[in-house]
Write a protein that holds these residues in place. Structure first.
Motif, short mmCIF file in Angstrom:
data_model
loop_
_atom_site.label_atom_id
_atom_site.label_comp_id
_atom_site.label_asym_id
_atom_site.label_seq_id
_atom_site.Cartn_x
_atom_site.Cartn_y
_atom_site.Cartn_z
N GLU A 1 1.55 4.78 -6.10
CA GLU A 1 2.10 4.01 -7.23
C GLU A 1 1.59 4.71 -8.50
O GLU A 1 0.38 4.92 -8.63
N GLY A 2 2.51 5.10 -9.32
CA GLY A 2 2.11 5.77 -10.56
C GLY A 2 1.31 7.03 -10.26
O GLY A 2 0.33 7.33 -10.93
N GLY A 3 1.72 7.73 -9.17
CA GLY A 3 1.05 9.00 -8.86
C GLY A 3 -0.28 8.83 -8.15
O GLY A 3 -0.90 9.79 -7.73
N LYS A 4 -0.72 7.57 -8.00
CA LYS A 4 -2.01 7.35 -7.32
C LYS A 4 -1.76 6.77 -5.93
O LYS A 4 -0.91 5.88 -5.77
N ALA B 1 -3.12 0.17 5.77
CA ALA B 1 -4.35 -0.01 4.96
C ALA B 1 -3.98 0.15 3.50
O ALA B 1 -3.10 0.95 3.17
N LYS B 2 -4.61 -0.69 2.65
CA LYS B 2 -4.36 -0.50 1.22
C LYS B 2 -5.60 -0.84 0.42
O LYS B 2 -6.51 -1.53 0.91
N VAL B 3 -5.64 -0.29 -0.77
CA VAL B 3 -6.82 -0.46 -1.64
C VAL B 3 -7.10 -1.95 -1.81
O VAL B 3 -6.18 -2.75 -2.03
N GLY B 4 -8.38 -2.33 -1.65
CA GLY B 4 -8.75 -3.74 -1.84
C GLY B 4 -9.83 -4.15 -0.86
O GLY B 4 -10.38 -3.30 -0.15
N GLU B 5 -10.11 -5.43 -0.84
CA GLU B 5 -11.18 -5.95 0.03
C GLU B 5 -10.60 -6.34 1.39
O GLU B 5 -9.44 -6.72 1.50
#
Ligand code: GTP
Length: 163
Positions: A41-44, A62-66
């Motif tokens: 998203e947005g290159g990240k 899997a995705k960024v977060g807790e």
């Protein structure tokens, strides 16, 4: 027959694996497995999906977060289990097993590690992308910009001869 493809990031491992998968499917064989594309998203990079090769169904892996199980900054998503279960149940009917990829992330997710061990236990023809840090027994092709085009037909023929 077990073929593993490795190489530096971005060299074309997934592209080659999916080329072989599509060519094998075109010849009427059943290919069962999964691939884990990254999501940006947005290159990240914000995470990874897991996609069933036979059905095309996809869920968050899997995705960024807790989360309960974390791999680096990524939290493993329980919905991935739906794809893993679907693919696992289709394995016995596969002519070829395809996995992208076998890497530190996949091996640190219990359900994926179990899947990979089960897939290996079936002794069916198997082709997989392996992370360059992994130690694995079998024929390993190290992809480079120079050899990746030539290796496509070589690896496809090797797979077809084993079906
Ligand atoms: N010209 C050319 N480009 C290729 C080839 N294979 C892959 N690419 C391009 O290289 C880029 C990376 O391809 P991937 O297949 O995602 O590479 P990868 O090694 O799986 O990348 P990671 O999974 O991030 O390590 C993509 O933009 C592809 O289109 C090839 O044989 N020729």
């Amino acid at each position: 027959m077990r073929i593993f493809i490795t190489g530096r990031p971005g060299v074309g491992k997934t592209t080659l694996l999916m080329y072989v998968v599509e060519e094998v499917k075109k010849r009427g064989y059943k290919v069962v497995g999964f691939y884990c594309p990254e999501v940006r998203e947005g290159g990240k990079r914000i995470g990874f999906k897991i996609v069933s090769i036979s059905s095309g169904k996809e869920k968050w892996l899997a995705k960024v977060g807790e989360g309960k199980i974390k791999v680096g900054k990524y939290a493993v998503q329980s919905e991935a289990g739906e794809i893993i279960d679907e693919v696992k149940s289709a394995l016995p009917s596969a002519n070829l097993i395809a996995i992208d990829e076998i890497g530190p992330m996949e091996m640190s997710i219990p359900s994926l590690k179990d899947f990979i061990n089960y897939a290996f236990s079936l002794n069916k023809p198997l082709i997989a992308v392996v992370h360059r840090s992994m130690k694995i027994n079998g024929k390993i092709y190290v992809l480079t910009e120079e050899n990746r085009e030539g290796l496509r037909s070589k690896i496809l023929n090797e797979v077809l001869q084993s079906l």
